[in-house]
Design an enzyme around this catalytic site. Structure first.
Site, mmCIF file in Angstrom:
data_model
loop_
_atom_site.group_PDB
_atom_site.id
_atom_site.type_symbol
_atom_site.label_atom_id
_atom_site.label_comp_id
_atom_site.label_asym_id
_atom_site.label_seq_id
_atom_site.Cartn_x
_atom_site.Cartn_y
_atom_site.Cartn_z
ATOM 1 C CG HIS A 1 -2.037 0.994 1.144
ATOM 2 N ND1 HIS A 1 -1.870 2.324 1.491
ATOM 3 C CD2 HIS A 1 -3.329 0.859 0.760
ATOM 4 C CE1 HIS A 1 -3.022 2.957 1.306
ATOM 5 N NE2 HIS A 1 -3.928 2.097 0.873
ATOM 6 C CG ASP B 1 -7.940 -2.436 -2.885
ATOM 7 O OD1 ASP B 1 -9.079 -1.957 -2.819
ATOM 8 O OD2 ASP B 1 -6.908 -1.747 -2.965
#
Length: 431
Positions: free
Chosen positions: A309, A366
């Site tokens: 991320h 996600d």
């Protein structure tokens, strides 16, 4: 608080930069006067090291894996709060009491219908239109019915616009889905809760007897929306603030945020996770170990989607919530999903691999959100739409904070020009 300054030495001259102290987190070195005093600008592609605003909404510590909204941990909110409570928190700076929440729910419930003329708007799109394109377009189009609430400097106008966006976004989203599958639009049913009403509009078929909504499914969707409610100055939020800085109205600014979210590097990432997992399942020779090896090979184009991320250098706290919730959701809907099985294998293999550990490549939100959307029977092309519904209160809270900040200026980044200069126009016959 005592004013503190940093010193910048440039071409033998020292310049004082005021230091803005945070409650917690990064300090800010104020360079707003640098160009005026030196003629120079800073260079920061993607603005990854530039704070464009002071905010009281969301705090993230990527190294520690912390996400808080107005001081409340995301884990606490996901476990205990409804999405409308979190929206209230973001918009009005505090959790509502029982009476305030009741009024807020009733206000949202009373504005879920969209103008009947909007039917022709939806009908104008081809059936193949992506739901995100419809969602963005319909959000902007909705503003035409509320011309009296578009003044960005008026507090009452903001509240009326925000209320209508909160109420109507699920209806617009559900209708965009119904349009894509050629089914009749389902009107909202205001006896239902916010999440239950969306499920009703998405999946109810007029010719079929209405069935009850499984509380476990509603709870799962509520958690997903809460986890997506805000995430500081990400691409779509910065877009909403940037568009709003021109004093564009809230509808237009949110529509721009939807477009930014649509990108596969932002809100579209969970769809790419599902597509990756499906490709692995469809390949009889693929295993978790072999795919991890491919991900580590610099000469292989394969990418392990859903890991790492931009902000988190630890386990994404939203992913941790969803990971604990995923088994419960799959049990509630009574399915066995091979994609979930391979996802767990990939996660376990990666978390034990030195390559991923050293690079702090942990699963992000996600990685599991797409799997849970899939378990809830949400179509893949609707994943980013679901993200947009969840992110809506954060966008609006950020927009409001931006308009109220006396330091706000119209967004206008500078550049370092590296092109040609002083060229002379050549007539076309001589080129």
């Amino acid at each position: 608080m005592v004013d503190r300054h940093a010193q910048l030495r440039l071409d033998g001259t020292e310049h004082e930069l005021q230091i803005h102290e945070p409650t917690i987190g990064n300090r800010g070195l104020d360079i707003s006067k640098l160009r005026g005093t030196t003629g120079d600008v800073t260079y920061d592609p993607g603005f990854a090291n530039t704070a464009g605003a002071k905010s009281t909404i969301t705090y993230i510590d990527g190294g520690a894996g912390i996400l808080q909204h107005r001081g409340y941990a995301i884990e606490d909110l996901a476990a205990n709060a409804t999405f409308l409570e979190v929206a209230y928190l973001l918009l009005f700076k505090k959790l509502p009491n029982e009476a305030e929440l009741s009024v807020w729910k009733d206000s949202v419930r009373n504005h879920t219908l969209i103008n009947e003329e909007m039917k022709r708007f939806f009908d104008a799109f081809p059936r193949s239109a992506h739901p995100m394109a419809i969602l963005s377009s319909a959000t902007t189009a909705s503003s035409t019915f509320y011309e009296e609430f578009l003044d960005p400097t008026d507090e009452a106008s903001f509240h009326e616009s925000a209320l209508r966006l909160m109420a109507k976004m699920p209806t617009i989203a559900a209708w965009s889905y119904k349009k894509s599958i050629g089914m009749p639009y389902t009107y909202p049913k205001n006896s239902l809760g916010y999440v239950e009403n969306f499920i009703h509009m998405m999946f109810h078929i007029p010719a079929v007897e209405e069935s009850s909504i499984d509380p476990a499914i509603a709870k799962a969707l509520n958690v997903l929306l809460v986890l997506h409610a805000d995430h500081e100055q990400n691409c779509s939020t910065a877009t909403v603030r940037g568009v709003g800085s021109s004093q564009a109205n809230l509808f237009a600014s949110v529509s721009a945020g939807i477009d930014a979210l649509w990108g596969p590097l932002h809100g579209g990432a969970n769809q790419r996770v599902i597509e990756m997992l499906q490709n692995i399942v469809d390949d009889p020779d693929a295993t978790a170990t072999s795919m991890i090896a491919r991900a580590k090979d610099p000469n292989d184009s394969f990418r392990l989607m859903g890991f790492g991320h931009r902000v988190y250098k630890n386990y994404d706290p939203r992913a941790r919530v969803l990971r604990a919730y995923a088994d419960e959701v799959l049990d509630a809907v009574g399915i066995t999903d091979p994609l979930f099985d391979i996802a767990k294998e990939l996660e376990q293999t990666a978390l034990e691999d030195d390559y991923f550990i050293e690079r702090k490549l942990f699963p992000n939100v996600d990685f599991y959100s797409g799997l849970i959307f899939r378990a809830l029977n949400i179509p893949t092309r609707m994943f980013t739409v679901m993200f947009a519904i969840g992110r809506l209160p954060g966008w609006m809270a950020q927009w409001k904070e931006m308009t109220e900040d006396p330091d706000t200026r119209i967004m206008r980044p500078r550049q370092i020009y590296v092109g040609d200069i002083d060229k002379t126009y050549v007539p076309i016959e001589d080129r």
